[in-house]
Design a protein around this motif. Structure first.
Motif, PDB file in Angstrom:
ATOM      1  N   VAL A  20       0.909  -1.191   0.571  1.00  0.00           N
ATOM      2  CA  VAL A  20      -0.209   0.013   0.005  1.00  0.00           C
ATOM      3  C   VAL A  20       1.124   1.280  -0.332  1.00  0.00           C
ATOM      4  O   VAL A  20       1.074   1.798  -0.975  1.00  0.00           O
ATOM      5  N   LEU A  21       2.726   1.378   0.866  1.00  0.00           N
ATOM      6  CA  LEU A  21       2.436   2.228   1.148  1.00  0.00           C
ATOM      7  C   LEU A  21       3.312   2.800  -0.185  1.00  0.00           C
ATOM      8  O   LEU A  21       4.148   3.848  -0.712  1.00  0.00           O
ATOM      9  N   GLY A  22       3.890   1.820  -1.308  1.00  0.00           N
ATOM     10  CA  GLY A  22       4.702   1.295  -2.155  1.00  0.00           C
ATOM     11  C   GLY A  22       4.181   2.280  -3.296  1.00  0.00           C
ATOM     12  O   GLY A  22       3.864   2.964  -3.831  1.00  0.00           O
ATOM     13  N   TYR A  23       2.251   1.672  -3.143  1.00  0.00           N
ATOM     14  CA  TYR A  23       1.276   2.511  -4.276  1.00  0.00           C
ATOM     15  C   TYR A  23       1.343   3.995  -4.167  1.00  0.00           C
ATOM     16  O   TYR A  23       1.331   4.720  -5.248  1.00  0.00           O
ATOM     17  N   GLY A  24       0.665   4.060  -2.635  1.00  0.00           N
ATOM     18  CA  GLY A  24       0.713   5.425  -2.466  1.00  0.00           C
ATOM     19  C   GLY A  24       2.434   5.894  -2.914  1.00  0.00           C
ATOM     20  O   GLY A  24       2.141   7.313  -3.630  1.00  0.00           O
ATOM     21  N   LEU A  25       4.064   5.768  -2.708  1.00  0.00           N
ATOM     22  CA  LEU A  25       4.813   7.000  -2.839  1.00  0.00           C
ATOM     23  C   LEU A  25       5.208   6.723  -4.713  1.00  0.00           C
ATOM     24  O   LEU A  25       4.940   7.573  -4.778  1.00  0.00           O
ATOM     25  N   SER A  26       4.863   5.695  -5.201  1.00  0.00           N
ATOM     26  CA  SER A  26       4.561   6.418  -6.269  1.00  0.00           C
ATOM     27  C   SER A  26       4.039   7.053  -6.962  1.00  0.00           C
ATOM     28  O   SER A  26       4.148   7.511  -8.116  1.00  0.00           O
ATOM     29  N   ARG A  27       2.858   7.263  -6.654  1.00  0.00           N
ATOM     30  CA  ARG A  27       1.899   8.111  -6.876  1.00  0.00           C
ATOM     31  C   ARG A  27       2.014   9.403  -7.146  1.00  0.00           C
ATOM     32  O   ARG A  27       1.774   9.955  -6.892  1.00  0.00           O
ATOM     33  N   ALA A  28       2.883   9.806  -5.130  1.00  0.00           N
ATOM     34  CA  ALA A  28       2.952  10.923  -5.483  1.00  0.00           C
ATOM     35  C   ALA A  28       4.330  11.817  -5.869  1.00  0.00           C
ATOM     36  O   ALA A  28       4.206  13.316  -5.763  1.00  0.00           O
ATOM     37  N   GLY A  29       5.313  11.109  -6.423  1.00  0.00           N
ATOM     38  CA  GLY A  29       6.210  11.654  -6.782  1.00  0.00           C
ATOM     39  C   GLY A  29       7.005  12.158  -5.631  1.00  0.00           C
ATOM     40  O   GLY A  29       6.666  11.904  -5.124  1.00  0.00           O
ATOM     41  N   LYS A  30       8.614  12.197  -6.371  1.00  0.00           N
ATOM     42  CA  LYS A  30       9.674  12.566  -5.546  1.00  0.00           C
ATOM     43  C   LYS A  30       9.652  14.010  -5.437  1.00  0.00           C
ATOM     44  O   LYS A  30       8.955  14.998  -6.516  1.00  0.00           O
ATOM     45  N   PRO A  31       9.808  15.059  -4.706  1.00  0.00           N
ATOM     46  CA  PRO A  31      10.540  14.059  -3.138  1.00  0.00           C
ATOM     47  C   PRO A  31       9.409  13.234  -2.804  1.00  0.00           C
ATOM     48  O   PRO A  31       8.463  14.041  -2.924  1.00  0.00           O
ATOM     49  N   TYR A  32       9.682  12.111  -1.910  1.00  0.00           N
ATOM     50  CA  TYR A  32       8.917  11.027  -1.869  1.00  0.00           C
ATOM     51  C   TYR A  32       8.129  12.026  -0.168  1.00  0.00           C
ATOM     52  O   TYR A  32       9.468  11.827   0.544  1.00  0.00           O
ATOM     53  N   PRO A  33       7.771  12.066   0.042  1.00  0.00           N
ATOM     54  CA  PRO A  33       6.781  11.959   1.428  1.00  0.00           C
ATOM     55  C   PRO A  33       7.929  11.254   2.419  1.00  0.00           C
ATOM     56  O   PRO A  33       7.682   9.645   2.764  1.00  0.00           O
ATOM     57  N   LEU A  34       8.391  12.030   3.539  1.00  0.00           N
ATOM     58  CA  LEU A  34       9.262  10.936   3.867  1.00  0.00           C
ATOM     59  C   LEU A  34       8.863   9.503   5.281  1.00  0.00           C
ATOM     60  O   LEU A  34       9.329   8.965   5.342  1.00  0.00           O
ATOM     61  N   THR A  85      17.056  -2.164  -6.619  1.00  0.00           N
ATOM     62  CA  THR A  85      16.139  -1.704  -7.667  1.00  0.00           C
ATOM     63  C   THR A  85      14.820  -0.293  -6.710  1.00  0.00           C
ATOM     64  O   THR A  85      15.146   0.785  -7.134  1.00  0.00           O
ATOM     65  N   GLY A  86      14.747  -0.693  -4.966  1.00  0.00           N
ATOM     66  CA  GLY A  86      13.655   0.847  -5.018  1.00  0.00           C
ATOM     67  C   GLY A  86      15.002   1.987  -5.204  1.00  0.00           C
ATOM     68  O   GLY A  86      14.751   3.427  -4.746  1.00  0.00           O
ATOM     69  N   GLY A  87      16.015   1.378  -4.318  1.00  0.00           N
ATOM     70  CA  GLY A  87      16.877   2.879  -4.096  1.00  0.00           C
ATOM     71  C   GLY A  87      17.588   2.936  -5.198  1.00  0.00           C
ATOM     72  O   GLY A  87      17.031   4.081  -5.432  1.00  0.00           O
ATOM     73  N   LEU A  88      17.425   2.625  -6.245  1.00  0.00           N
ATOM     74  CA  LEU A  88      17.582   3.181  -8.028  1.00  0.00           C
ATOM     75  C   LEU A  88      16.090   4.043  -7.974  1.00  0.00           C
ATOM     76  O   LEU A  88      16.327   5.173  -8.432  1.00  0.00           O
ATOM     77  N   VAL A  89      15.202   3.752  -7.661  1.00  0.00           N
ATOM     78  CA  VAL A  89      13.741   3.814  -7.898  1.00  0.00           C
ATOM     79  C   VAL A  89      13.969   5.521  -7.037  1.00  0.00           C
ATOM     80  O   VAL A  89      13.660   6.733  -7.516  1.00  0.00           O
ATOM     81  N   SER A  90      14.347   5.301  -5.448  1.00  0.00           N
ATOM     82  CA  SER A  90      14.212   6.741  -5.182  1.00  0.00           C
ATOM     83  C   SER A  90      15.646   7.700  -5.335  1.00  0.00           C
ATOM     84  O   SER A  90      15.280   8.558  -4.078  1.00  0.00           O
ATOM     85  N   SER A  91      15.771   6.980  -5.701  1.00  0.00           N
ATOM     86  CA  SER A  91      17.254   8.086  -6.217  1.00  0.00           C
ATOM     87  C   SER A  91      16.771   9.712  -6.398  1.00  0.00           C
ATOM     88  O   SER A  91      15.818   9.301  -7.317  1.00  0.00           O
ATOM     89  N   ASP A  92      17.636  10.683  -6.526  1.00  0.00           N
ATOM     90  CA  ASP A  92      17.506  12.077  -6.933  1.00  0.00           C
ATOM     91  C   ASP A  92      17.257  11.754  -8.545  1.00  0.00           C
ATOM     92  O   ASP A  92      17.036  12.581  -9.494  1.00  0.00           O
TER      93      ASP A  92
END
Length: 125
Positions: A20-34, A85-92
């Motif tokens: 659920v949090l993964g889906y929410g984060l993917s929709r929220a866009g960067k920067p991700y809610p901490l 892969t999550g680290g790569l996706v979440s990088s700046d």
């Protein structure tokens, strides 16, 4: 509720929280809610720690079979791939397309493999 039901509910809840949090984060866009990002990562890490702890506890009671070791090892590899892969996706920097696609698929594989590993360990009894 029996201990089995509690274990299954807790494990399912942790996986549900990660998804659920993964889906929410993917929709929220960067920067991700901490807060959501941190809970997402810690819940996934918690499942991996639970799996490794269960393997150690089971090994102390009786030696694990090759199939059990293979299940735990494959699940651990899936978790590491999901985290990498999550680290790569979440990088700046923008994530490579292969990393984004892999991170969209690997969590499902991780869910299936780790569920099988927990079952092989008898952890859900």
């Amino acid at each position: 509720m029996t201990p089995t039901i509690w274990k299954i509910a807790a494990l399912g809840g942790l996986f549900g929280l990660v998804f659920v949090l993964g889906y929410g984060l993917s929709r929220a866009g960067k920067p991700y809610p901490l807060a959501a990002f941190t809970v997402h990562k810690l819940a996934a890490l918690g499942i991996l720690v639970w799996l490794i702890r269960q393997a150690v506890v089971t090994q102390r009671a009786a030696p694990l079979s090759a199939l059990q070791w293979a299940g735990v090892g494959l699940a651990a590899v899936c978790f590491v791939l999901a985290m990498a892969t999550g680290g790569l996706v979440s990088s700046d920097r923008p994530a490579p397309l292969w990393a984004a696609r892999a991170h969209a698929l690997i969590p499902y594989l991780t869910l299936l493999v780790s569920g099988g590993a927990f079952a092989l360990l008898g952890a859900l009894r």
